[in-house]
Design an enzyme around this catalytic site. Sequence first.
Site, PDB file in Angstrom:
ATOM      1  N   LYS A  41      51.657  39.019  40.818  1.00  0.00           N
ATOM      2  CA  LYS A  41      52.038  37.801  41.539  1.00  0.00           C
ATOM      3  C   LYS A  41      52.919  36.915  40.672  1.00  0.00           C
ATOM      4  CE  LYS A  41      49.991  33.570  43.402  1.00  0.00           C
ATOM      5  NZ  LYS A  41      48.798  32.728  43.248  1.00  0.00           N
ATOM      6  N   GLY A  46      54.454  47.731  36.144  1.00  0.00           N
ATOM      7  CA  GLY A  46      53.529  47.213  37.153  1.00  0.00           C
ATOM      8  C   GLY A  46      54.093  45.924  37.713  1.00  0.00           C
ATOM      9  N   ARG A  47      53.604  45.569  38.893  1.00  0.00           N
ATOM     10  CA  ARG A  47      54.099  44.339  39.527  1.00  0.00           C
ATOM     11  C   ARG A  47      52.924  43.408  39.742  1.00  0.00           C
ATOM     12  NH1 ARG A  47      58.892  45.299  40.371  1.00  0.00           N
ATOM     13  NH2 ARG A  47      59.696  47.426  40.447  1.00  0.00           N
ATOM     14  N   ASP A 103      43.458  41.553  29.766  1.00  0.00           N
ATOM     15  CA  ASP A 103      42.949  40.300  30.281  1.00  0.00           C
ATOM     16  C   ASP A 103      43.966  39.650  31.194  1.00  0.00           C
ATOM     17  OD1 ASP A 103      41.810  38.010  30.757  1.00  0.00           O
ATOM     18  OD2 ASP A 103      41.755  37.264  28.715  1.00  0.00           O
ATOM     19  N   LYS A 141      37.116  44.325  36.188  1.00  0.00           N
ATOM     20  CA  LYS A 141      37.283  45.093  37.446  1.00  0.00           C
ATOM     21  C   LYS A 141      38.376  46.119  37.206  1.00  0.00           C
ATOM     22  CE  LYS A 141      40.270  41.439  39.263  1.00  0.00           C
ATOM     23  NZ  LYS A 141      40.432  40.422  40.305  1.00  0.00           N
ATOM     24  N   THR A 193      39.246  39.252  44.886  1.00  0.00           N
ATOM     25  CA  THR A 193      38.084  39.951  45.415  1.00  0.00           C
ATOM     26  C   THR A 193      36.794  39.374  44.849  1.00  0.00           C
ATOM     27  OG1 THR A 193      36.922  42.038  45.467  1.00  0.00           O
ATOM     28  CG2 THR A 193      38.411  41.717  43.617  1.00  0.00           C
ATOM     29  N   ASN A 214      41.828  45.323  35.931  1.00  0.00           N
ATOM     30  CA  ASN A 214      42.015  44.789  34.576  1.00  0.00           C
ATOM     31  C   ASN A 214      41.762  45.836  33.513  1.00  0.00           C
ATOM     32  OD1 ASN A 214      42.664  42.387  35.633  1.00  0.00           O
ATOM     33  ND2 ASN A 214      40.719  41.371  35.227  1.00  0.00           N
ATOM     34  N   ASP A 250      36.015  38.834  34.145  1.00  0.00           N
ATOM     35  CA  ASP A 250      36.857  39.424  35.195  1.00  0.00           C
ATOM     36  C   ASP A 250      37.001  40.931  35.018  1.00  0.00           C
ATOM     37  OD1 ASP A 250      40.253  38.939  36.396  1.00  0.00           O
ATOM     38  OD2 ASP A 250      38.369  39.399  37.433  1.00  0.00           O
TER      39      ASP A 250
HETATM   40  N1  LIG Z   1      50.890  50.448  31.098  1.00  0.00           N
HETATM   41  C1  LIG Z   1      50.681  49.140  30.750  1.00  0.00           C
HETATM   42  N2  LIG Z   1      50.541  48.827  29.442  1.00  0.00           N
HETATM   43  C2  LIG Z   1      50.348  47.559  29.090  1.00  0.00           C
HETATM   44  N3  LIG Z   1      50.276  46.536  29.987  1.00  0.00           N
HETATM   45  C3  LIG Z   1      50.405  46.804  31.289  1.00  0.00           C
HETATM   46  N4  LIG Z   1      50.325  45.767  32.184  1.00  0.00           N
HETATM   47  C4  LIG Z   1      50.093  44.419  31.767  1.00  0.00           C
HETATM   48  C5  LIG Z   1      48.625  44.207  31.452  1.00  0.00           C
HETATM   49  C6  LIG Z   1      48.341  42.800  31.068  1.00  0.00           C
HETATM   50  C7  LIG Z   1      47.676  42.392  29.949  1.00  0.00           C
HETATM   51  N5  LIG Z   1      47.504  41.065  29.853  1.00  0.00           N
HETATM   52  C8  LIG Z   1      48.014  40.398  30.859  1.00  0.00           C
HETATM   53  N6  LIG Z   1      47.917  39.012  30.935  1.00  0.00           N
HETATM   54  C9  LIG Z   1      48.377  38.316  32.014  1.00  0.00           C
HETATM   55  O1  LIG Z   1      48.950  38.866  32.950  1.00  0.00           O
HETATM   56  N7  LIG Z   1      48.137  36.986  31.942  1.00  0.00           N
HETATM   57  C10 LIG Z   1      48.458  36.077  32.922  1.00  0.00           C
HETATM   58  C11 LIG Z   1      49.218  36.416  34.049  1.00  0.00           C
HETATM   59  C12 LIG Z   1      49.467  35.415  34.988  1.00  0.00           C
HETATM   60  C13 LIG Z   1      48.980  34.121  34.842  1.00  0.00           C
HETATM   61  C14 LIG Z   1      48.224  33.844  33.718  1.00  0.00           C
HETATM   62  C15 LIG Z   1      47.653  32.474  33.548  1.00  0.00           C
HETATM   63  F1  LIG Z   1      48.656  31.652  33.241  1.00  0.00           F
HETATM   64  F2  LIG Z   1      47.109  32.089  34.708  1.00  0.00           F
HETATM   65  F3  LIG Z   1      46.719  32.453  32.613  1.00  0.00           F
HETATM   66  C16 LIG Z   1      47.963  34.795  32.760  1.00  0.00           C
HETATM   67  S1  LIG Z   1      48.761  41.404  31.988  1.00  0.00           S
HETATM   68  C17 LIG Z   1      50.621  48.121  31.722  1.00  0.00           C
HETATM   69 BR1  LIG Z   1      50.799  48.512  33.557  1.00  0.00          BR
END
Ligand SMILES: Nc1ncnc(NCCc2cnc(NC(=O)Nc3cccc(C(F)(F)F)c3)s2)c1Br
Length: 273
Positions: free
Chosen positions: A24, A21-22, A155, A139, A172, A142, A137
């Site tokens: 920001k 996944g991509r 999260d 949605k 959103t 997430n 959050d």
């Molecule tokens: N198939 C998949 N299997 C497992 N994962 C996948 N994607 C990742 C899911 C996530 C879980 N937790 C995350 N956490 C953050 O991104 N945190 C985050 C990100 C930016 C800034 C910040 C902050 F600095 F602002 F807090 C905190 S992303 C996928 Br697709």
Amino acid sequence: VKMKEERRWTLSDFDIGKPLGRGKFGNVYLAREKKSKHIVALKVLFKSQLKQSQVEHQLRREVEIQSHLRHANILRLYGYFYDQTRVYLILEYAAKGELYKELQRCKYFPEKRAATFIASLAQALIYCHGKHVIHRDIKPENLLVGAQGELKIADFGWSVHTFDRRRTMCGTLDYLPPEMVESKEHDASVDIWSLGVLCYEFLYGVPPFEAKEHSDTYRRIVRVDLKFPSKPVVSAAAKDLISQLLVKDSSQRLPLHKLLEHPWIVQNADPSG
Ligand SMILES: Nc1ncnc(NCCc2cnc(NC(=O)Nc3cccc(C(F)(F)F)c3)s2)c1Br
């Protein structure tokens, strides 16, 4: 996957696979820890962007909170490490990917699937609220889907993941309850409101207060301007549950344990989640 948290991880401990996944702040990759051969998801965040957005404290809070959460419907965050330029989150891999893609693919979910998802979300939130963690959050972006089709709350950094990959380019408003939109005091009942929004979107394919302009969405939320389209046909029981969750007065929203006893959930949710 038991990742022994106490050890210091480095990138050389992992074989990196395809992008999952991509986002920001950086992308997510499939990865395998070399010694244990455990498959994980590795989220790569660029320090420069975290600094620029002043969200480092939120990342620390996310890691701190998630390290104490253990629930089948909450995506595990096993640990993190960093190098000169990046921070890496070691995450549980959700084999069936992102729920919002599945929702876009099939437009809306059948009532049994929607009820099963809402019931497992309610159980995860009962667990979180029991630990005084408010997700804030909830949605589709997430939510991820595990190998057995079970839902996992991921999260994405407490709604700072403002770069929405769906229709709206900025964060959103759709899922925010009146008290957050009016930036008032808020408590765990904000998650109950979001569950109502999510239940509506699972069944109709669009969130209940969607509007072209932010200002119109804002107005529809604070007025709880809830309308049920005639298509697709949705049961009265489902509409009743949604109407008991999307209540302006947060103290009057259906408590999560009562949600699990609601007829629509009892009759439609698959107990195995
Ligand atoms: N198939 C998949 N299997 C497992 N994962 C996948 N994607 C990742 C899911 C996530 C879980 N937790 C995350 N956490 C953050 O991104 N945190 C985050 C990100 C930016 C800034 C910040 C902050 F600095 F602002 F807090 C905190 S992303 C996928 Br697709």
